[in-house]
Design an enzyme around this catalytic site. Structure first.
Site, mmCIF file in Angstrom:
data_model
loop_
_atom_site.group_PDB
_atom_site.id
_atom_site.type_symbol
_atom_site.label_atom_id
_atom_site.label_comp_id
_atom_site.label_asym_id
_atom_site.label_seq_id
_atom_site.Cartn_x
_atom_site.Cartn_y
_atom_site.Cartn_z
ATOM 1 N N ASP A 10 0.844 -1.198 0.000
ATOM 2 C CA ASP A 10 0.000 0.000 0.000
ATOM 3 C C ASP A 10 0.880 1.248 0.000
ATOM 4 O O ASP A 10 0.868 2.023 0.934
ATOM 5 C CB ASP A 10 -0.948 0.001 1.208
ATOM 6 C CG ASP A 10 -0.219 -0.084 2.553
ATOM 7 O OD1 ASP A 10 0.936 -0.583 2.587
ATOM 8 O OD2 ASP A 10 -0.780 0.357 3.574
ATOM 9 N N HIS A 240 9.895 -0.078 8.156
ATOM 10 C CA HIS A 240 9.123 -1.271 8.519
ATOM 11 C C HIS A 240 9.081 -2.310 7.408
ATOM 12 O O HIS A 240 9.419 -3.480 7.611
ATOM 13 C CB HIS A 240 7.684 -0.867 8.872
ATOM 14 C CG HIS A 240 7.564 0.071 10.013
ATOM 15 N ND1 HIS A 240 7.746 -0.320 11.329
ATOM 16 C CD2 HIS A 240 7.274 1.398 10.066
ATOM 17 C CE1 HIS A 240 7.572 0.716 12.125
ATOM 18 N NE2 HIS A 240 7.284 1.762 11.382
#
Length: 313
Positions: A10, A240
């Site tokens: 995303d 991340h």
């Protein structure tokens, strides 16, 4: 032989950094990207995935997927973290390519069935596309080589609620389905990713090594870094999503344990990841009822960042 992967994403600033790794690493074969809402709406995610590949001079299949959660109401994208366009509100060039005609879930099913036992799914956003693929063909559980999920938090606490990490909070029902499906799975969550800080010097080296893509990575990094300065008081950002690929290629940089996962789907703790370590007795067997999975509880942060920089510079 290179490791064939499908990257479910995303994008998203940290997604963009991870996509750059998937495009650049000589031992990764990026078969395609599947897009989901999360950091941005799904249309923007698809645009960004196409754009990042084109800036790297590559044409990678991109299949658009989930536009919202399976059950709950979708929260607005975190524009204060990733910007309105997902890449720090910097100016972006036009894209040339278009998304595939099939859905993300169908793309996953088709690719896995074409190469049984070979493909690793790397998912770094809400997990609706993987849940939908399981609905289309439950048999892919037996044909996927591995699933790596960037998400969740066991000891670290949450980043969008006191107990929940963003990807699993955004679609806890999909998370519960995916984390308990019984396929070989590794969870790389905040316990590991918060040990890693990509500082400005490291980003400067990446930008210098990545040409036009590097300009976008550096520009979006500045916006993202400002959020981390305010939220965590660090001079840099936590990469991340890159950590999921770091685990895939360099698992020795992580401390991982086996056990059983569940995701809370309702109430104040929705999105919380519950982990029951393998072999530990609890008051009831229900804590260990789900299939075994691997969970990262720590990482050698500096070594992970060095690997990211080496890959991209």
């Amino acid at each position: 032989m290179p490791t064939p992967i499908i990257f479910d994403t995303d994008p998203g600033v940290d997604d963009a950094q991870a996509i750059a790794i998937a495009l650049a690493h000589p031992d990764i074969e990026l078969l395609g990207m599947t897009t989901t809402y999360g950091n941005v709406d799904v249309t923007t995610a698809t645009h960004n995935a196409l754009l990042l590949a084109e800036l790297a001079g590559q044409r990678i299949p991109v299949a658009q997927g989930a536009a919202g959660p399976m059950v709950k109401t979708r929260f607005p994208p975190p524009r204060h973290i990733h910007g309105d366009n997902g890449l720090g509100n910097i100016g972006l060039p036009e894209i040339q390519g278009r998304a595939e005609a099939i859905s993300a879930a169908q793309f996953i099913v088709d690719q896995v069935n074409a190469r049984p036992g070979e493909i690793t799914l790397v998912a770094v956003g809400p997990l609706g596309n993987l849940a939908a693929a399981l609905q289309l063909d439950p048999g892919i559980v037996e044909r996927v080589k591995h699933v790596v999920v960037m998400g969740g938090s066991i000891r670290e606490g949450g980043n969008v609620t006191p107990v929940a990490e963003a990807n699993l909070f955004n679609d806890p029902h999909a998370g519960q389905r995916v984390l308990t499906a019984g396929w070989p799975l590794t969870l790389v969550g905040l316990d590991a990713t918060h040990r890693c800080v990509l500082d400005p010097e490291a980003m400067a080296r990446i930008a210098a090594g990545q040409g036009r893509l590097g300009e976008v990575l550096a520009g979006s990094y500045d916006f993202y870094k400002a959020f981390y300065q305010q939220a965590l008081g660090i001079d840099g950002c936590c990469p991340h999503d890159s950590c999921a690929l770091a685990w895939l290629m360099k698992p020795e940089l992580f401390t991982a344990v086996e056990g059983h996962l569940t995701v809370v789907t309702e109430g104040d703790a929705e999105g919380q990841t519950i982990f029951a370590a393998a072999g530990r007795p609890f008051i009831a067997e229900r804590w260990s009822r789900t299939p075994s999975a691997r969970v990262c509880l720590d990482a050698d942060g500096p070594a992970v960042v060095d690997w990211i920089v080496e890959t991209l510079s």
